[in-house]
Design a protein around this motif. Structure first.
Motif, PDB file in Angstrom:
ATOM      1  N   THR A 189       0.879  -1.181   0.000  1.00 50.93           N
ATOM      2  CA  THR A 189       0.000   0.000   0.000  1.00 50.93           C
ATOM      3  C   THR A 189       0.908   1.220   0.000  1.00 50.93           C
ATOM      4  O   THR A 189       1.077   1.874   1.035  1.00 50.93           O
ATOM      5  N   PRO A 190       1.515   1.524  -1.148  1.00 53.91           N
ATOM      6  CA  PRO A 190       2.511   2.602  -1.191  1.00 53.91           C
ATOM      7  C   PRO A 190       1.911   3.953  -0.847  1.00 53.91           C
ATOM      8  O   PRO A 190       0.704   4.177  -0.976  1.00 53.91           O
ATOM      9  N   GLU A 191       2.793   4.821  -0.429  1.00 56.46           N
ATOM     10  CA  GLU A 191       2.359   6.173  -0.069  1.00 56.46           C
ATOM     11  C   GLU A 191       2.022   6.954  -1.325  1.00 56.46           C
ATOM     12  O   GLU A 191       2.822   7.048  -2.262  1.00 56.46           O
ATOM     13  N   GLY A 192       0.815   7.519  -1.372  1.00 54.49           N
ATOM     14  CA  GLY A 192       0.416   8.350  -2.497  1.00 54.49           C
ATOM     15  C   GLY A 192       1.037   9.736  -2.407  1.00 54.49           C
ATOM     16  O   GLY A 192       1.697  10.089  -1.426  1.00 54.49           O
ATOM     17  N   GLU A 193       0.828  10.549  -3.442  1.00 50.84           N
ATOM     18  CA  GLU A 193       1.411  11.886  -3.478  1.00 50.84           C
ATOM     19  C   GLU A 193       0.914  12.754  -2.326  1.00 50.84           C
ATOM     20  O   GLU A 193       1.621  13.647  -1.862  1.00 50.84           O
ATOM     21  N   ASP A 194      -0.313  12.506  -1.846  1.00 50.39           N
ATOM     22  CA  ASP A 194      -0.866  13.307  -0.761  1.00 50.39           C
ATOM     23  C   ASP A 194      -0.610  12.703   0.615  1.00 50.39           C
ATOM     24  O   ASP A 194      -1.105  13.189   1.616  1.00 50.39           O
ATOM     25  N   GLY A 195       0.177  11.619   0.667  1.00 51.16           N
ATOM     26  CA  GLY A 195       0.498  10.978   1.926  1.00 51.16           C
ATOM     27  C   GLY A 195      -0.427   9.838   2.309  1.00 51.16           C
ATOM     28  O   GLY A 195      -0.144   9.090   3.242  1.00 51.16           O
ATOM     29  N   SER A 196      -1.527   9.690   1.605  1.00 48.07           N
ATOM     30  CA  SER A 196      -2.473   8.616   1.914  1.00 48.07           C
ATOM     31  C   SER A 196      -1.974   7.295   1.364  1.00 48.07           C
ATOM     32  O   SER A 196      -1.125   7.248   0.465  1.00 48.07           O
ATOM     33  N   GLY A 224      16.542   9.353  14.492  1.00 47.03           N
ATOM     34  CA  GLY A 224      15.221   9.314  13.881  1.00 47.03           C
ATOM     35  C   GLY A 224      14.813   7.924  13.443  1.00 47.03           C
ATOM     36  O   GLY A 224      15.621   7.026  13.332  1.00 47.03           O
ATOM     37  N   TYR A 225      13.516   7.774  13.200  1.00 51.97           N
ATOM     38  CA  TYR A 225      12.986   6.490  12.754  1.00 51.97           C
ATOM     39  C   TYR A 225      12.888   6.446  11.224  1.00 51.97           C
ATOM     40  O   TYR A 225      12.834   7.469  10.545  1.00 51.97           O
ATOM     41  N   GLY A 226      12.898   5.222  10.706  1.00 47.58           N
ATOM     42  CA  GLY A 226      12.735   5.009   9.263  1.00 47.58           C
ATOM     43  C   GLY A 226      11.994   3.710   9.049  1.00 47.58           C
ATOM     44  O   GLY A 226      11.222   3.267   9.890  1.00 47.58           O
ATOM     45  N   GLY A 227      12.238   3.070   7.916  1.00 46.30           N
ATOM     46  CA  GLY A 227      11.612   1.790   7.630  1.00 46.30           C
ATOM     47  C   GLY A 227      10.352   1.912   6.806  1.00 46.30           C
ATOM     48  O   GLY A 227       9.973   2.989   6.353  1.00 46.30           O
ATOM     49  N   SER A 228       9.688   0.785   6.655  1.00 44.20           N
ATOM     50  CA  SER A 228       8.518   0.715   5.784  1.00 44.20           C
ATOM     51  C   SER A 228       7.224   1.094   6.482  1.00 44.20           C
ATOM     52  O   SER A 228       6.207   1.323   5.827  1.00 44.20           O
ATOM     53  N   CYS A 229       7.232   1.162   7.808  1.00 47.40           N
ATOM     54  CA  CYS A 229       5.974   1.323   8.551  1.00 47.40           C
ATOM     55  C   CYS A 229       5.778   2.709   9.145  1.00 47.40           C
ATOM     56  O   CYS A 229       4.834   3.416   8.792  1.00 47.40           O
ATOM     57  N   PHE A 230       6.646   3.105  10.071  1.00 46.61           N
ATOM     58  CA  PHE A 230       6.391   4.327  10.821  1.00 46.61           C
ATOM     59  C   PHE A 230       6.203   5.557   9.921  1.00 46.61           C
ATOM     60  O   PHE A 230       5.211   6.275  10.057  1.00 46.61           O
ATOM     61  N   PRO A 231       7.144   5.851   8.989  1.00 39.12           N
ATOM     62  CA  PRO A 231       6.962   7.060   8.176  1.00 39.12           C
ATOM     63  C   PRO A 231       5.676   7.024   7.354  1.00 39.12           C
ATOM     64  O   PRO A 231       4.916   8.003   7.326  1.00 39.12           O
ATOM     65  N   LYS A 232       5.431   5.894   6.710  1.00 34.64           N
ATOM     66  CA  LYS A 232       4.257   5.786   5.840  1.00 34.64           C
ATOM     67  C   LYS A 232       2.967   5.805   6.637  1.00 34.64           C
ATOM     68  O   LYS A 232       1.983   6.465   6.250  1.00 34.64           O
ATOM     69  N   ASP A 233       2.940   5.098   7.758  1.00 36.25           N
ATOM     70  CA  ASP A 233       1.710   5.005   8.533  1.00 36.25           C
ATOM     71  C   ASP A 233       1.376   6.323   9.228  1.00 36.25           C
ATOM     72  O   ASP A 233       0.198   6.680   9.362  1.00 36.25           O
ATOM     73  N   VAL A 234       2.390   7.040   9.698  1.00 33.35           N
ATOM     74  CA  VAL A 234       2.141   8.350  10.301  1.00 33.35           C
ATOM     75  C   VAL A 234       1.526   9.294   9.266  1.00 33.35           C
ATOM     76  O   VAL A 234       0.536   9.988   9.533  1.00 33.35           O
ATOM     77  N   LYS A 235       2.104   9.307   8.066  1.00 31.15           N
ATOM     78  CA  LYS A 235       1.568  10.177   7.009  1.00 31.15           C
ATOM     79  C   LYS A 235       0.145   9.766   6.631  1.00 31.15           C
ATOM     80  O   LYS A 235      -0.729  10.623   6.421  1.00 31.15           O
ATOM     81  N   ALA A 236      -0.092   8.458   6.522  1.00 31.12           N
ATOM     82  CA  ALA A 236      -1.417   7.987   6.128  1.00 31.12           C
ATOM     83  C   ALA A 236      -2.476   8.340   7.176  1.00 31.12           C
ATOM     84  O   ALA A 236      -3.602   8.731   6.831  1.00 31.12           O
TER      85      ALA A 236
END
Length: 441
Positions: free
Chosen positions: A86-93, A261-273
């Protein structure tokens, strides 16, 4: 029990392998034909401790197989796990196009009752869209087959995913019917023998639980990094502060470590979503906006420390980097702080020599600046003006400091994970900088 797992990325492959290891008959499906050919040959697309052994063992026993055709395995499936990206869209969703595409295929080929399980991280309300897509696909093909949907978010830590799946502290499942609950309980019963519990809830609550959990952990990290930066100004020590507040049972001692700072596949994407979901429903999540802002700034904290010592023009300076992946025990480079750090170093004119035990190949796909990747950590140190520790791999914890000092042009250590002892290094003639400790030289 027969289970289909669609998607052979991190979540899908771990899920399929672990379910097969307790006796289920699992088929993992992916549209990437080369990935499937590699898996059939025993070549895994990701590094995760213990996963390769489980995949090979269960493939040899015939409980775990791989294919590209969802239609061939769906007919006898008791449950179908959707574990695509579920990749991050341009608007963060979160972009649900892959999830919906799988749902449409399920609607086209499902012949008997099954539970359709969203294992991908999806926003609240996504299971409704999955259900609608399946029903619409069935209608287009003139078919009507009973099914249920369920939400089963994953809580796997990269580097410890096998243990997390096999010995979960909780299993969260959102369902709409007793029939679906019974199927899910049967699937997870082998993992409950030691008392681990399933928490059943409604589907929207299960979907929200995943995002809320990751947002909370990200918040703790950014909070501690913000406090660490204030500690440096005030002359306090974040390590002592962590011990003091972590002993409070209301707070606990997990995710209180200061760093870069944090990275990875979950935290950055899920926070934005989650932020985007709030915006879409007229409820901006102001706290998470600050969490993300702090994290982005923190990724360059070590670079700023280096510039205060060596100057902002790093032309002619050689910088050694230990660790590239966003955390130890994985080759995952997604949103890794090392990316921003190395890009900043190169833009400032530095020559970067880097070593990571498993992530150097993957790093080349994410870092579009000239970097020399070395065969071991000591080779990276030759004539270096500074060593920057970015990932706390175990093999970096107790280096030969005499050898380190002899190899380096300048004995400067910048520790982005606070794993070294300042007094010991300073006694050996090093200049040492870490995160969140005041009165550093």
């Amino acid at each position: 029990m027969k289970i289909i797992v669609v998607g052979t990325g991190y979540v899908g492959l771990v899920t399929g392998a672990c379910l097969s290891d307790v006796g289920a008959e699992v088929v993992c499906i992916d549209i990437d034909q080369q990935k499937i050919r590699n898996l059939q040959a025993g070549i895994l697309p990701i590094y995760e401790p213990g996963l390769e052994e489980i995949v090979h063992r269960n493939a040899q026993k015939g409980r775990l197989s791989f294919g590209t055709d969802i239609a061939s395995g769906i007919r006898e499936a008791d449950a179908i796990f959707i574990a695509v990206g579920t990749p991050e869209g341009e608007d963060g969703s979160a972009d649900l196009k892959y999830v919906i595409a799988v749902a449409e295929q399920i609607g086209e080929h499902l012949e008997d009752y099954a539970v359709i399980v969203t294992k991908s991280t999806v926003p609240v309300g996504s299971s409704v869209k999955v259900k609608e897509a399946i029903s619409a696909s069935m209608a287009r093909h003139g078919r009507q087959v009973p099914f249920d949907v369920a939400s089963n978010p994953e809580f796997l830590k990269e580097g410890a995913a096998i243990n997390d799946f096999m010995s979960p502290d909780r299993i969260v499942i959102g369902v709409e019917s007793d029939r679906a609950a019974k199927v899910m309980e049967q699937i997870y019963k082998p993992f409950l023998l030691n008392g681990f519990r399933i928490i059943f809830m409604d589907i929207p609550s299960a979907e929200m639980t995943k995002y809320a959990a990751n947002a909370m952990l990200a918040t703790r990290i950014s909070f501690m990094n913000d406090i660490a930066n204030l500690c440096e100004i005030l002359g306090a020590d974040i390590n002592q502060v962590r011990s003091g507040i972590g002993s409070d049972p209301r707070i606990g001692n997990k995710f209180l470590y200061a760093g870069i700072g944090y990275g990875g596949s979950c935290f950055p994407k899920d926070v934005k979503a989650l932020m985007r979901t709030g915006e879409q429903h007229g409820h901006p999540l102001k706290m998470l906006e600050i969490v993300e802002e702090i994290n982005e700034k923190q990724k360059l904290v070590l670079f700023r420390k280096l510039c205060r010592i060596l100057g902002t023009d790093l032309t002619g300076k050689r910088i050694a980097v230990w660790g590239l992946s966003f955390k130890p025990q994985t080759d995952d480079m997604r949103e890794a702080p090392s990316i921003e750090t190395i890009h900043a170093l190169v833009r400032a004119g530095a020559e970067v020599r880097a070593y990571d035990p498993v992530a150097m190949k993957e790093a080349g796909r994410h870092i579009d600046q000239p970097v020399t990747y070395t065969e071991d950590e000591y080779t990276a140190l030759e004539d270096a003006d500074a060593l920057m520790l970015l990932t706390e791999w175990r093999e970096f914890r107790l280096p030969d400091w005499e050898r380190v000092k002899a190899l380096m042009r300048r004995p400067l250590i910048l520790d982005g994970r606070n794993i070294y002892n300042a007094k010991e290094l300073e006694a050996q003639g090093f200049v040492y900088q870490c995160i969140g400790v005041g009165n550093q030289g």
